[in-house]
Design an enzyme around this catalytic site. Structure first.
Site, PDB file in Angstrom:
ATOM      1  N   HIS A  22       0.857  -1.197   0.000  1.00 26.77           N
ATOM      2  CA  HIS A  22       0.000   0.000   0.000  1.00 26.77           C
ATOM      3  C   HIS A  22       0.882   1.232   0.000  1.00 26.77           C
ATOM      4  O   HIS A  22       1.303   1.712   1.055  1.00 26.77           O
ATOM      5  CB  HIS A  22      -0.920  -0.023   1.229  1.00 26.77           C
ATOM      6  N   HIS A  24       1.419   4.920  -2.669  1.00 27.41           N
ATOM      7  CA  HIS A  24       1.018   5.651  -3.868  1.00 27.41           C
ATOM      8  C   HIS A  24       2.279   6.249  -4.485  1.00 27.41           C
ATOM      9  O   HIS A  24       3.005   6.996  -3.804  1.00 27.41           O
ATOM     10  CB  HIS A  24       0.028   6.765  -3.506  1.00 27.41           C
ATOM     11  N   HIS A 202      -9.563   1.294  -0.828  1.00 31.06           N
ATOM     12  CA  HIS A 202      -9.416   2.019   0.434  1.00 31.06           C
ATOM     13  C   HIS A 202     -10.800   2.020   1.089  1.00 31.06           C
ATOM     14  O   HIS A 202     -11.800   2.381   0.441  1.00 31.06           O
ATOM     15  CB  HIS A 202      -9.004   3.461   0.190  1.00 31.06           C
ATOM     16  N   GLU A 205     -10.835   4.253   6.343  1.00 31.11           N
ATOM     17  CA  GLU A 205      -9.749   5.153   6.766  1.00 31.11           C
ATOM     18  C   GLU A 205     -10.416   6.317   7.524  1.00 31.11           C
ATOM     19  O   GLU A 205     -10.228   6.465   8.721  1.00 31.11           O
ATOM     20  CB  GLU A 205      -8.966   5.649   5.541  1.00 31.11           C
ATOM     21  N   ASP A 284       1.999   7.147   1.692  1.00 26.58           N
ATOM     22  CA  ASP A 284       2.619   8.241   0.934  1.00 26.58           C
ATOM     23  C   ASP A 284       3.889   8.646   1.681  1.00 26.58           C
ATOM     24  O   ASP A 284       3.899   9.633   2.425  1.00 26.58           O
ATOM     25  CB  ASP A 284       1.639   9.425   0.853  1.00 26.58           C
TER      26      ASP A 284
HETATM   27  N1  HPA Z   1      -6.250   7.737   1.333  1.00 28.00           N
HETATM   28  C1  HPA Z   1      -6.967   7.859   0.213  1.00 28.00           C
HETATM   29  N2  HPA Z   1      -6.430   8.176  -0.930  1.00 28.00           N
HETATM   30  C2  HPA Z   1      -5.133   8.404  -1.001  1.00 28.00           C
HETATM   31  C3  HPA Z   1      -4.341   8.306   0.117  1.00 28.00           C
HETATM   32  C4  HPA Z   1      -4.923   7.948   1.358  1.00 28.00           C
HETATM   33  O1  HPA Z   1      -4.285   7.858   2.422  1.00 28.00           O
HETATM   34  N3  HPA Z   1      -3.081   8.584  -0.298  1.00 28.00           N
HETATM   35  C5  HPA Z   1      -3.127   8.848  -1.595  1.00 28.00           C
HETATM   36  N4  HPA Z   1      -4.372   8.753  -2.039  1.00 28.00           N
HETATM   37 ZN    ZN Z   2      -3.528   4.912   0.402  1.00 26.68          ZN
END
Ligand code: HPA
Ligand code: ZN
Length: 347
Positions: A22, A24, A202, A205, A284
């Protein structure tokens, strides 16, 4: 040879073979590269130094981060740019003991700015091939649909990617979660699955446990990205433990975006203890202050994880990876060898 007496948690984590599932690509542009790319492409920035950029990386929540993240994508213009950021990440991952990396790419954030899709794909795929040849790191690519856009746009993206299907692992869903439930993308995911792709999303979160259930039941995802909110629904936790549908958790990301108040409050250990296939990842890394080993170590310290728990997280990462079975077994054997070595036993 290192023994229990001499091997610190940092050394144990550093040598632990792991998969990262995971992250990006666009979230791994380090400030130095960011400034170089801006100059190379004559992109005007609000910041003029690495220090100023790092100081800007303070976020109140997911949307606050996404605003900066999408804006930062403007420095990615040509294939060479996508190549450089991907190659840099894979070099760091290799240095962290990552044997296999599955990376997210949000192509809509680039094509919507007028960047041709083949620039994006050629740059990223070229860097993956180079990293494999130079460092032996395995890398897979998962394209994420942006959930603030429509399902029609996601389907159009899927169609446009047709020439690259043989080189893609699968599809996912990222971006602003609240107000954009998984159900919004049911047809898109159905189509991805019909084409034979792996699917992830996702969920949980910032969104509720109900979104996690939707991702499982409606989108039929094989892995959940984050998934934190499942902890609010004991029956869901039990179902996840029974099915072993993995969670790709990102502790430092959660801390920086206020998903948890402190790492000590992170649900990772409670879920691990409940038998859920939890994995640790960086999300990230350049924005959230840490690559995958930093995330393992932060959890080790905040949650009191011992070496056995850290090794379980690494084993889980390979159980959860979309990789050939022979490579999975080889990686698991390498983890066992490293654990033996840490215990002072000849591997
Ligand atoms: N959440 C959702 N989308 C995203 C994230 C994240 O933490 N990082 C990059 N795109
Ligand atoms: Zn993510």
């Amino acid at each position: 040879m290192a023994t229990t007496d001499t091997m610190t948690p940092a050394q144990f984590v550093a040598g632990l073979p792991k998969a990262e599932l995971h992250m990006h690509i666009e979230g791994s542009i380090e400030p130095g590269l960011f400034l170089r790319l801006a100059e190379r492409n004559s992109v005007a920035l609000r910041w003029d130094s690495e220090e100023a950029l790092r100081a800007a990386y303070r976020f109140t929540d997911l949307q606050d981060f996404l605003d900066l993240y999408y804006d930062g994508c403007r420095v990615l213009v040509r294939a060479e740019d996508f190549h450089d950021v991907t190659r840099d990440y894979l070099r760091r991952a290799h240095a962290d003991g990552v044997l296999h990396a599955e990376m997210f790419l949000g192509v809509q954030g680039h094509t919507s700015r007028g960047v041709p899709l083949d620039m994006v794909m050629n740059g990223v795929l070229g860097a993956m091939a180079k990293a494999q040849a130079e460092d032996g790191i395995g890398a897979g690519l998962i394209v994420v649909a942006q959930r603030h856009r429509s399902e029609e746009e996601a389907l159009a993206m899927l169609e446009a990617l047709r020439p690259w299907y043989p080189r893609l692992l699968g599809f996912g869903l990222g971006g602003a979660e609240v107000g954009h439930p998984p159900s919004k993308f049911a047809a898109f995911f159905r189509r991805c699955r019909a084409l034979g792709f792996k699917v992830v999303a996702h969920a949980g979160e910032e969104g509720p446990a109900a979104y996690v259930r939707e991702a499982l039941d409606l989108l039929r995802v094989e892995r959940l990205d984050h998934g934190n909110a499942c902890i609010d629904d004991p029956a869901l936790v039990a179902a996840l433990a029974a099915s072993r549908v993995p969670l790709t958790m990102c502790p430092l990301s959660n801390l920086r975006l206020g998903v948890v108040d402190s790492l000590a409050a992170h649900p990772l250990k409670r879920l691990l203890d409940a038998g859920v296939c939890v994995t640790v990842n960086s999300d990230d890394p350049s924005y959230f202050g840490g690559y995958v080993n930093d995330n393992y170590l932060a959890c080790q310290q905040a949650l009191g994880l011992d070496n056995a728990a850290l090794a379980t997280l690494a084993r889980n990462s390979f159980e959860a990876a979309f990789m050939p079975e022979a490579q999975r077994l080889d990686a698991l054997a390498r983890i066992n060898a490293w654990v033996s070595r840490s215990e002072g036993v000849a591997a």
